[in-house]
Write an enzyme that holds these catalytic residues in place. Structure first.
Site, mmCIF file in Angstrom:
data_model
loop_
_atom_site.group_PDB
_atom_site.id
_atom_site.type_symbol
_atom_site.label_atom_id
_atom_site.label_comp_id
_atom_site.label_asym_id
_atom_site.label_seq_id
_atom_site.Cartn_x
_atom_site.Cartn_y
_atom_site.Cartn_z
ATOM 1 N N HIS A 1 0.813 -1.216 0.000
ATOM 2 C CA HIS A 1 0.000 0.000 0.000
ATOM 3 C C HIS A 1 0.847 1.268 0.000
ATOM 4 O O HIS A 1 0.345 2.342 -0.334
ATOM 5 C CB HIS A 1 -0.931 0.004 1.205
ATOM 6 N N ASP B 1 3.482 9.615 -0.773
ATOM 7 C CA ASP B 1 2.358 8.815 -0.318
ATOM 8 C C ASP B 1 2.053 7.755 -1.352
ATOM 9 O O ASP B 1 2.068 8.032 -2.556
ATOM 10 C CB ASP B 1 1.120 9.692 -0.116
#
Length: 479
Positions: free
Chosen positions: A162, A370
């Site tokens: 992720h 991110d």
């Protein structure tokens, strides 16, 4: 022990272990983007979820959540410190986020990380039917795929990362780089947020393991490991429906009155983490106030910083710096009854977040790095009337999908200032066009599409994807 044809392995269970007043155990939904995203597709799915419940010591027996079985993994206090706070979040996390903070290499942490990964692998092996599919999640459990393959070669194994996967020159700093890479490549399918990550892994596999292959497939130990990008998303119908609830709309209206009905509201919602760019954002906002380009009577900022990893030293230091800077800005530019910044260092439930999303004229999501950033997608999903502006870091994975956001390099404070002003001053028709396009994209590419795409790629037949609830069923589930 009952076994499942689909087993999901993640660091956290979707419930959090909390002691009640009378000493009993209360289980509630836990915070965290990964657990929330997975819960929305799994709580109506016949599967087993293996993970840590949040408590220290022996794991408690848990009830099923509908057809979803929960299989807790126990952690001691020392294991939590070495595996989670140590190797996962003080070694891998900073390295995987471009070394925004220097990673710490501790040999003891590595041994604990490996031991805990083995425990997760053993729990998954016990929970899986013959020939089952096991879907391992994220950097906390990077060794599990290979350990699981050794324990249960009959299984179909998927792994999804992720967070970003770093460029080879950063990954090569890891003392246990070969074992970590081989652990991840124990899967049949390795999924990432962005294609560049698959390219980085292919380069590393050739260098460290002597493999042959390309960005979508690597030949290792006589088998093919497939890789690819599967950008994760949110439950769009859930957030849209939540934002439309009368109680949420009423709360949003009250927030507007409290913040100033004639002011423009700038909102940021982050975990309190050094990768999120909070300090850069505060600097840009402070300089706009200093230069008189925005005024407290016209604009107010709301910064939500959800507590995170508070026992890790870097996070405690970050919290102190942010609190001092917010105090300085309010002291210099605020007025009686009118702070320049409302700073909230506390957890928020989803209804309160939905109200905040509807309150904001400009949502500022500017991480330094991110993997995806689901807050940006949640804001778009909450804006059913196609109003509002999204300022988005080009270093968030979401930037590749939300091309109509006001994209910015968060390291460039001057550029961030100008982008904030552009978003504040944008023509409403332009904002509506941008927001509509972004809403269309995330509606088509929501969490159900993500899970379906990944699981179909994992088993080729589509059988795994068919066990997931359809999106309209997810809307009907109880809150």
């Amino acid at each position: 022990m009952r076994q499942s044809s689909l087993v999901v392995v993640a660091n956290r269970l979707p419930l959090d272990d909390n002691a009640a007043r009378d000493g009993a155990c209360e289980w509630r939904r836990s915070p965290g983007g990964l657990a929330s995203a997975l819960r929305s597709i799994l709580e109506q799915t016949p599967a087993t979820w293996v993970g840590w419940g949040g408590g220290i010591g022996p794991a408690r027996q848990l009830p099923d959540v509908g057809p979803l079985r929960l299989r807790p993994v126990a952690l001691t206090a020392d294991e939590l410190q070495g595996y989670y706070e140590g190797f996962a979040n003080s070694t891998l996390w900073p390295l995987y986020h471009d070394a925004v903070e220097p990673p710490v290499f501790d040999r003891g942490w590595w041994e604990t990380y490996r031991a805990v990964n083995r425990r997760f692998a053993e729990a998954a092996a016990e929970s899986a039917e013959p020939g089952a599919a096991v879907w391992v999640q994220d950097y906390h459990l990077q060794l599990v795929p290979q350990l699981l393959r050794e324990l249960r070669p009959d299984l179909l194994i998927g792994f999804f990362l992720h967070v970003p996967f770093p460029p080879p020159e950063l990954f090569m700093q890891l003392p246990r780089r070969t074992e970590l890479l081989r652990g991840m490549l124990g899967a049949d399918l390795v999924g990432f947020q962005r294609p560049q990550a698959a390219h980085n892994v292919a380069q590393l596999a050739a260098k460290l393991l002597g493999t042959q292959g390309a960005d979508d497939a690597i030949l290792l130990d006589g088998r093919v490991v497939r890789t690819g990008a599967f950008p994760v998303s949110i439950d769009v119908p859930e957030m849209t429906a939540l934002a439309a609830q009368p109680s949420v709309r009423s709360h949003a209206h009250q927030l507007r009155q409290d913040l100033g009905p004639h002011k423009r509201v700038v909102l940021s919602v982050d975990r309190l983490d050094y990768t999120k760019g909070i300090e850069h954002r505060l600097t840009a906002y402070s300089e706009l106030l200093r230069d008189g380009r925005i005024k407290v009577r016209d604009v107010v900022m709301v910064q939500v910083a959800v507590p995170s990893r508070e026992r890790v030293e870097n996070y405690r230091g970050l919290r102190d710096r942010i609190e001092r800077e917010v105090g300085r800005i309010n002291g210099e530019y605020g007025r009686v009854g009118e702070p320049a910044i409302h700073y909230l260092n506390q957890p928020f439930d989803r209804a309160d977040l939905a109200a905040l999303y509807q309150t904001a004229d400009v949502m500022v999501v500017t991480p330094l790095r991110d993997g995806m950033n689901l807050v940006a997608k949640e804001y778009v999903a909450a804006r059913a009337e196609d109003t509002g502006a999204l300022v988005l870091s080009e270093f968030a994975g979401a930037a590749a999908e939300l091309e109509d956001a006001f994209q910015v390099n968060p390291h460039d404070v001057d550029g961030l200032k100008e982008t904030l002003l552009r978003a504040l001053d944008a023509d409403p028709a332009d904002l509506a066009r941008r927001m509509h396009a972004m809403r269309e994209h995330i509606t088509e590419h929501d969490i159900h599409a993500w899970a379906g795409d990944y699981l179909t790629s994992l088993d080729h037949s589509g059988g795994l994807a068919r066990v997931l609830p359809r999106p309209k069923e997810a809307l009907a589930r109880p809150s």
